[in-house]
Design a protein around this motif. Structure first.
Motif, PDB file in Angstrom:
ATOM      1  N   ASN A  57      36.497  58.875  37.170  1.00 19.76           N
ATOM      2  CA  ASN A  57      37.399  57.712  37.337  1.00 19.76           C
ATOM      3  C   ASN A  57      37.478  56.917  36.224  1.00 19.76           C
ATOM      4  OD1 ASN A  57      38.608  58.318  39.676  1.00 19.76           O
ATOM      5  ND2 ASN A  57      36.997  57.413  41.027  1.00 19.76           N
ATOM      6  N   GLU A  58      36.549  57.240  35.125  1.00 19.56           N
ATOM      7  CA  GLU A  58      36.504  56.780  33.519  1.00 19.56           C
ATOM      8  C   GLU A  58      36.315  54.893  34.049  1.00 19.56           C
ATOM      9  OE1 GLU A  58      39.663  57.510  31.107  1.00 19.56           O
ATOM     10  OE2 GLU A  58      39.757  59.591  31.993  1.00 19.56           O
ATOM     11  N   CYS A  59      35.571  54.769  34.916  1.00 17.18           N
ATOM     12  CA  CYS A  59      35.164  53.403  35.279  1.00 17.18           C
ATOM     13  C   CYS A  59      33.945  52.915  34.611  1.00 17.18           C
ATOM     14  CB  CYS A  59      34.861  52.926  36.449  1.00 17.18           C
ATOM     15  SG  CYS A  59      34.673  51.371  37.364  1.00 17.18           S
ATOM     16  N   THR A  60      33.856  52.274  33.195  1.00 16.57           N
ATOM     17  CA  THR A  60      33.053  52.105  32.392  1.00 16.57           C
ATOM     18  C   THR A  60      31.872  51.161  32.958  1.00 16.57           C
ATOM     19  OG1 THR A  60      34.424  52.097  30.681  1.00 16.57           O
ATOM     20  CG2 THR A  60      32.345  51.201  30.028  1.00 16.57           C
ATOM     21  N   GLN A 107      36.819  63.018  43.990  1.00 16.92           N
ATOM     22  CA  GLN A 107      36.970  62.201  42.954  1.00 16.92           C
ATOM     23  C   GLN A 107      38.542  62.520  42.738  1.00 16.92           C
ATOM     24  OE1 GLN A 107      36.777  62.983  38.840  1.00 16.92           O
ATOM     25  NE2 GLN A 107      38.541  61.481  38.942  1.00 16.92           N
ATOM     26  N   GLN A 108      38.743  63.625  42.524  1.00 15.78           N
ATOM     27  CA  GLN A 108      40.443  64.012  42.190  1.00 15.78           C
ATOM     28  C   GLN A 108      41.345  63.670  43.170  1.00 15.78           C
ATOM     29  OE1 GLN A 108      39.441  67.909  40.824  1.00 15.78           O
ATOM     30  NE2 GLN A 108      38.170  67.382  39.132  1.00 15.78           N
ATOM     31  N   CYS A 142      35.275  56.045  44.809  1.00 15.59           N
ATOM     32  CA  CYS A 142      36.616  56.041  44.271  1.00 15.59           C
ATOM     33  C   CYS A 142      37.267  54.628  44.773  1.00 15.59           C
ATOM     34  CB  CYS A 142      37.382  56.901  45.087  1.00 15.59           C
ATOM     35  SG  CYS A 142      37.303  58.576  44.516  1.00 15.59           S
ATOM     36  N   LEU A 143      36.683  53.961  45.711  1.00 12.83           N
ATOM     37  CA  LEU A 143      37.244  52.597  46.204  1.00 12.83           C
ATOM     38  C   LEU A 143      36.552  51.511  44.985  1.00 12.83           C
ATOM     39  CD1 LEU A 143      36.681  50.594  49.535  1.00 12.83           C
ATOM     40  CD2 LEU A 143      35.939  49.602  47.376  1.00 12.83           C
ATOM     41  N   ASN A 145      35.582  51.806  42.134  1.00  5.96           N
ATOM     42  CA  ASN A 145      36.193  52.151  40.496  1.00  5.96           C
ATOM     43  C   ASN A 145      37.655  51.579  40.665  1.00  5.96           C
ATOM     44  OD1 ASN A 145      34.644  55.576  40.481  1.00  5.96           O
ATOM     45  ND2 ASN A 145      33.760  53.805  40.171  1.00  5.96           N
ATOM     46  N   ARG A 146      38.412  51.710  41.605  1.00  4.16           N
ATOM     47  CA  ARG A 146      39.583  51.095  41.473  1.00  4.16           C
ATOM     48  C   ARG A 146      39.612  49.342  41.773  1.00  4.16           C
ATOM     49  NH1 ARG A 146      40.095  56.408  42.866  1.00  4.16           N
ATOM     50  NH2 ARG A 146      42.235  57.291  42.453  1.00  4.16           N
ATOM     51  N   TYR A 147      38.827  49.055  42.568  1.00  2.00           N
ATOM     52  CA  TYR A 147      38.492  47.755  42.655  1.00  2.00           C
ATOM     53  C   TYR A 147      38.327  47.015  41.488  1.00  2.00           C
ATOM     54  CZ  TYR A 147      37.085  43.627  45.431  1.00  2.00           C
ATOM     55  OH  TYR A 147      36.787  42.460  46.371  1.00  2.00           O
ATOM     56  N   ASP A 149      38.293  48.290  38.147  1.00  2.00           N
ATOM     57  CA  ASP A 149      39.259  48.567  36.967  1.00  2.00           C
ATOM     58  C   ASP A 149      40.687  47.934  37.425  1.00  2.00           C
ATOM     59  OD1 ASP A 149      37.581  49.621  35.343  1.00  2.00           O
ATOM     60  OD2 ASP A 149      37.961  51.736  35.534  1.00  2.00           O
ATOM     61  N   GLY A 150      41.095  48.105  38.814  1.00  2.00           N
ATOM     62  CA  GLY A 150      42.349  47.643  39.246  1.00  2.00           C
ATOM     63  C   GLY A 150      42.712  46.072  39.007  1.00  2.00           C
ATOM     64  N   MET A 151      41.315  45.169  39.017  1.00  2.00           N
ATOM     65  CA  MET A 151      41.291  43.930  38.696  1.00  2.00           C
ATOM     66  C   MET A 151      41.097  43.679  37.294  1.00  2.00           C
ATOM     67  SD  MET A 151      42.194  42.728  41.785  1.00  2.00           S
ATOM     68  CE  MET A 151      42.273  41.083  41.368  1.00  2.00           C
TER      69      MET A 151
ATOM     70  N   VAL B 106      47.213  51.529  41.844  1.00  2.00           N
ATOM     71  CA  VAL B 106      45.707  51.797  42.215  1.00  2.00           C
ATOM     72  C   VAL B 106      45.594  53.166  42.860  1.00  2.00           C
ATOM     73  CG1 VAL B 106      43.989  50.833  43.775  1.00  2.00           C
ATOM     74  CG2 VAL B 106      45.552  49.141  42.560  1.00  2.00           C
ATOM     75  N   GLY B 110      42.455  52.921  39.172  1.00  2.00           N
ATOM     76  CA  GLY B 110      42.473  51.498  38.707  1.00  2.00           C
ATOM     77  C   GLY B 110      43.082  51.091  37.407  1.00  2.00           C
ATOM     78  N   LYS B 111      42.881  51.995  36.630  1.00  2.00           N
ATOM     79  CA  LYS B 111      43.405  51.697  35.069  1.00  2.00           C
ATOM     80  C   LYS B 111      45.075  51.853  35.070  1.00  2.00           C
ATOM     81  CE  LYS B 111      39.208  53.435  32.771  1.00  2.00           C
ATOM     82  NZ  LYS B 111      38.783  52.038  32.321  1.00  2.00           N
ATOM     83  N   VAL B 113      46.870  50.122  36.745  1.00  2.00           N
ATOM     84  CA  VAL B 113      47.325  48.701  36.995  1.00  2.00           C
ATOM     85  C   VAL B 113      47.798  48.163  35.591  1.00  2.00           C
ATOM     86  CG1 VAL B 113      46.976  46.479  38.158  1.00  2.00           C
ATOM     87  CG2 VAL B 113      46.108  48.727  39.292  1.00  2.00           C
ATOM     88  N   VAL B 135      45.007  45.119  45.974  1.00  2.00           N
ATOM     89  CA  VAL B 135      44.244  45.957  45.301  1.00  2.00           C
ATOM     90  C   VAL B 135      42.984  46.597  45.864  1.00  2.00           C
ATOM     91  CG1 VAL B 135      42.585  46.388  43.084  1.00  2.00           C
ATOM     92  CG2 VAL B 135      44.795  45.124  42.910  1.00  2.00           C
ATOM     93  N   SER B 139      42.687  50.335  47.245  1.00  2.00           N
ATOM     94  CA  SER B 139      41.298  50.966  47.241  1.00  2.00           C
ATOM     95  C   SER B 139      40.687  51.486  48.310  1.00  2.00           C
ATOM     96  CB  SER B 139      40.268  49.898  46.275  1.00  2.00           C
ATOM     97  OG  SER B 139      40.755  49.566  45.185  1.00  2.00           O
ATOM     98  N   LEU B 143      39.829  55.443  49.603  1.00  2.00           N
ATOM     99  CA  LEU B 143      38.570  56.137  50.531  1.00  2.00           C
ATOM    100  C   LEU B 143      38.804  56.746  51.517  1.00  2.00           C
ATOM    101  CD1 LEU B 143      35.153  53.979  51.183  1.00  2.00           C
ATOM    102  CD2 LEU B 143      36.587  55.236  52.940  1.00  2.00           C
ATOM    103  N   ARG B 146      40.547  60.290  50.989  1.00  3.94           N
ATOM    104  CA  ARG B 146      39.671  61.165  50.716  1.00  3.94           C
ATOM    105  C   ARG B 146      38.688  61.552  51.742  1.00  3.94           C
ATOM    106  NH1 ARG B 146      41.367  59.010  46.355  1.00  3.94           N
ATOM    107  NH2 ARG B 146      41.713  60.130  44.202  1.00  3.94           N
TER     108      ARG B 146
END
Lengths: 191, 191
Positions: A57-60, A107-108, A142-143, A145-147, A149-151, B106, B110-111, B113, B135, B139, B143, B146
């Motif tokens: 998910n590319e979440c650094t 993840q996908q 997945c939750l 990572n979105r939380y 990066d989404g914020m 989202v 996440g990215k 947004v 968000v 997210s 979950l 999936r």
């Protein structure tokens, strides 16, 4: 810059868990149960699932944090490096390779999980609960990572942060820090 | 057919929440808090976020269940139909349109947004907490979707199921059913 005001000294997920503490509580509880609770998968193996999903998910923030936690649990960094580029080359069991493939599928999309990948995991000895937990841990990240990066949460100023965080994730898990952990508490109130 | 043995009379998420009840507890608690707890977003608005994310993830069980719940709360089905094809045409407030756009981002990542979509929500009157909750709800449904599809859970045999489930989600929320709800309990022990 985060989309809402978050405490500046709390990067990534940590500021979000402080922002809304009532929702943080069940998130923390679920994570502690799945990543540190009783399981036939080791803590390191479960951190590898968190790592590979966060990486996909590319979440650094999450990738670096869970890579550091897995490295600390394993005592080496070859495994986390390998799973990111070629699961087949990673020094893990065949069962774990198959579970990491499932995690990447989750993840996908949930729909990306194939009967074949499940069968490979079963053939390599994975139990139903291990398959269940792999899918749920992958879904949970997945939750996360979105939380995160989404914020648009901040990254820590120094990469030393992740070592301290990893120490805490290994020592204390995903619970709120108890009293007396001030050396770890300085980095954040929650992982 | 599900990838692991789940009770046949419990389709979608319901069989999974029974399969591992200890992990179900914090999942249920988080959902109850976010979708039914105190909020300046109505329960229907929060169900619309669940619906649009589940639709974007092509999760049939979750999309149908939350569409039915939103329809029941709204007393009509035009809104859920509209948000799936063109958010701009939906009979909801400008604020809600902006929040649904964020939820769709989202769902992708996440990215995805954007600062612009956040600003549009703020300009339309969305508070920081409403943006945060949008968000996090989006997210959370990433979950759920999936988990439900990654385990290849069954669909209910009849679409009547969703009406009964929606009645329960409106009446009882996401908690485990209390005693005495046998007319709802017959469909599943947990939503």
């Amino acid at each position: 810059m985060p989309h809402i005001p978050l405490e500046e000294h709390l990067p990534g997920i940590t500021g979000l868990l402080e922002y809304r503490q009532d929702s943080a509580q069940p998130i923390r509880k679920l994570t502690q149960l799945l990543l540190r609770g009783p399981s036939t998968l080791t803590e390191a193996e479960r951190e590898l699932i968190a790592t590979i999903v966060s990486y996909g998910n590319e979440c650094t923030f999450c990738t670096t944090a869970h890579t550091a936690a897995a490295d600390k649990l394993l005592g080496e960094s070859n495994t986390t490096r390998a799973i990111k580029t070629d699961i087949g080359s990673a020094p893990v069991s065949e069962k774990m390779k198959a579970l990491l493939v499932i995690a990447r599928h989750v993840q996908q999309s949930g729909k990306s999980v194939t009967t074949q990948s499940i069968q490979q995991a079963k053939d390599a000895g994975a139990t139903d609960v291990e398959i269940h937990d792999t899918v749920l841990i992958a879904s949970l990240f997945c939750l996360y990572n979105r939380y995160v990066d989404g914020m648009a949460t901040r990254l820590p100023e120094s990469t030393d942060y992740y070592n301290t965080l990893a120490e805490r994730l290994v020592t204390n898990g995903y619970r709120r820090l108890p009293q007396g952990y001030s050396h770890l508490k300085k980095i954040s109130p929650t992982p």
